[in-house]
Design a protein around this motif. Structure first.
Motif, PDB file in Angstrom:
ATOM      1  N   LEU A 134     -57.664 -41.374  49.576  1.00  0.00           N
ATOM      2  CA  LEU A 134     -57.681 -42.815  49.804  1.00  0.00           C
ATOM      3  C   LEU A 134     -58.712 -43.465  51.079  1.00  0.00           C
ATOM      4  N   ILE A 135     -59.267 -44.496  50.409  1.00  0.00           N
ATOM      5  CA  ILE A 135     -60.387 -45.232  51.383  1.00  0.00           C
ATOM      6  C   ILE A 135     -59.546 -46.451  52.113  1.00  0.00           C
ATOM      7  N   SER A 136     -59.917 -46.791  53.445  1.00  0.00           N
ATOM      8  CA  SER A 136     -59.227 -47.798  54.194  1.00  0.00           C
ATOM      9  C   SER A 136     -59.003 -49.089  53.314  1.00  0.00           C
ATOM     10  N   GLY A 137     -57.607 -49.278  53.357  1.00  0.00           N
ATOM     11  CA  GLY A 137     -57.270 -50.561  52.685  1.00  0.00           C
ATOM     12  C   GLY A 137     -55.844 -50.156  51.853  1.00  0.00           C
ATOM     13  N   ALA A 184     -51.416 -36.375  55.200  1.00  0.00           N
ATOM     14  CA  ALA A 184     -50.557 -36.561  53.833  1.00  0.00           C
ATOM     15  C   ALA A 184     -50.939 -38.028  53.401  1.00  0.00           C
ATOM     16  N   PRO A 185     -50.904 -39.013  54.203  1.00  0.00           N
ATOM     17  CA  PRO A 185     -51.418 -40.367  53.857  1.00  0.00           C
ATOM     18  C   PRO A 185     -52.636 -40.487  53.228  1.00  0.00           C
ATOM     19  N   VAL A 205     -53.918 -38.807  51.096  1.00  0.00           N
ATOM     20  CA  VAL A 205     -53.996 -38.262  49.700  1.00  0.00           C
ATOM     21  C   VAL A 205     -52.770 -39.316  48.961  1.00  0.00           C
ATOM     22  N   GLY A 206     -52.265 -40.225  49.571  1.00  0.00           N
ATOM     23  CA  GLY A 206     -51.400 -41.184  49.035  1.00  0.00           C
ATOM     24  C   GLY A 206     -49.943 -40.856  49.269  1.00  0.00           C
ATOM     25  N   ILE A 207     -49.634 -39.816  50.110  1.00  0.00           N
ATOM     26  CA  ILE A 207     -48.224 -39.269  50.193  1.00  0.00           C
ATOM     27  C   ILE A 207     -47.880 -39.731  51.827  1.00  0.00           C
ATOM     28  N   GLY A 208     -46.740 -40.662  51.899  1.00  0.00           N
ATOM     29  CA  GLY A 208     -46.250 -41.410  53.109  1.00  0.00           C
ATOM     30  C   GLY A 208     -45.197 -40.145  53.802  1.00  0.00           C
ATOM     31  N   LEU A 209     -45.761 -39.266  54.040  1.00  0.00           N
ATOM     32  CA  LEU A 209     -44.918 -37.892  54.773  1.00  0.00           C
ATOM     33  C   LEU A 209     -45.569 -37.642  56.039  1.00  0.00           C
ATOM     34  N   ARG A 210     -44.855 -37.396  57.127  1.00  0.00           N
ATOM     35  CA  ARG A 210     -45.426 -37.029  58.507  1.00  0.00           C
ATOM     36  C   ARG A 210     -45.917 -35.510  58.362  1.00  0.00           C
ATOM     37  N   LEU A 211     -47.060 -35.114  57.683  1.00  0.00           N
ATOM     38  CA  LEU A 211     -47.779 -34.051  57.782  1.00  0.00           C
ATOM     39  C   LEU A 211     -49.066 -34.053  57.741  1.00  0.00           C
ATOM     40  N   GLU A 237     -55.567 -36.968  63.471  1.00  0.00           N
ATOM     41  CA  GLU A 237     -54.548 -36.961  62.310  1.00  0.00           C
ATOM     42  C   GLU A 237     -53.128 -37.428  62.636  1.00  0.00           C
ATOM     43  N   THR A 238     -52.589 -37.426  63.901  1.00  0.00           N
ATOM     44  CA  THR A 238     -51.419 -37.954  64.189  1.00  0.00           C
ATOM     45  C   THR A 238     -51.411 -39.675  64.080  1.00  0.00           C
ATOM     46  N   ASP A 239     -52.848 -40.077  64.401  1.00  0.00           N
ATOM     47  CA  ASP A 239     -52.699 -41.642  64.387  1.00  0.00           C
ATOM     48  C   ASP A 239     -52.491 -41.819  62.652  1.00  0.00           C
ATOM     49  N   HIS A 240     -52.848 -41.147  61.935  1.00  0.00           N
ATOM     50  CA  HIS A 240     -52.849 -41.469  60.425  1.00  0.00           C
ATOM     51  C   HIS A 240     -51.404 -41.589  60.072  1.00  0.00           C
ATOM     52  N   LEU A 241     -50.588 -40.674  60.593  1.00  0.00           N
ATOM     53  CA  LEU A 241     -49.226 -40.546  60.343  1.00  0.00           C
ATOM     54  C   LEU A 241     -48.445 -41.831  60.828  1.00  0.00           C
TER      55      LEU A 241
END
Length: 188
Positions: free
Chosen positions: A7-10, A49-50, A52-58, A142-146
């Motif tokens: 996924l791209i920003s947005g 994971a976010p 690739v569209g998966i809202g999980l903390r990994l 990567e933690t920021d992404h979570l």
């Protein structure tokens, strides 16, 4: 294993805090395998994971440290302890980073030089990693992404303004934009 679209920003999942992983099952192992395949195809050194569209903390990571064998692994439900970042502006040559969800761009960002990661692996076994330099940067990114934060959210002016201009120019910022590693010619 399969390569997943990034996924791209947005995309809303990129800008929302991810939920803790509670099921350590075959579906989780498949997701992790697919994330490694996607990260390698991108190519990247980390993928959350976010992205690739998966809202999980990994997140998965793969980073070689000098002559050591590469550190490759998965961090699930991580917490991160950081040393204070050096004061001052980030250095363009030494502190620029990119992101697979803001592909093809790099901007300087000051980060902590040391980090301690506490997480569990795909079997739910707890571990701790100590990191310095670029490996610490990867763990922070990567933690920021979570937490729903893209590195472009942390940029200082004028780099934040330049990133906003790239976002508009590329038509990014919408909810359904992605790119396919190995197919699309977009690299972080």
């Amino acid at each position: 294993m399969a390569v997943l679209p990034i996924l791209i920003s947005g995309a809303p999942v990129l800008h929302s805090a991810a939920a803790p992983v509670t099921e350590f099952d075959a579906a989780l192992r498949t997701l992790i395998d697919d994330m490694f395949e996607t990260m390698d195809a991108a190519p990247g050194v980390g993928l959350a994971a976010p992205q690739v569209g998966i809202g999980l903390r990994l997140f998965v990571y793969d980073y070689a440290i000098d002559d050591e064998k590469p550190r490759r692994g998965v961090a699930i439900n991580p917490t991160l302890w950081l040393s204070p970042a050096r004061p001052g502006a980030a250095e363009e040559d030494d502190e620029s980073e990119g992101c697979l969800s803001f592909p093809g761009e790099r901007y300087p960002l000051r980060r902590a030089q040391r980090a301690i990661l506490h997480a569990v692996d795909e079997a739910g076994v707890a571990f701790t990693l100590e990191a310095e330099g670029w490996f610490a940067r990867i763990l922070q990114h990567e933690t920021d992404h979570l937490d729903g934060i893209l590195y472009t959210d942390r940029l200082e002016p004028p780099h934040q303004k330049a990133a906003a201009k790239v976002l508009r120019k590329n038509g990014w910022g919408g909810p359904d934009l992605s790119w396919m590693p190995g197919v699309d010619d977009l690299e972080a």
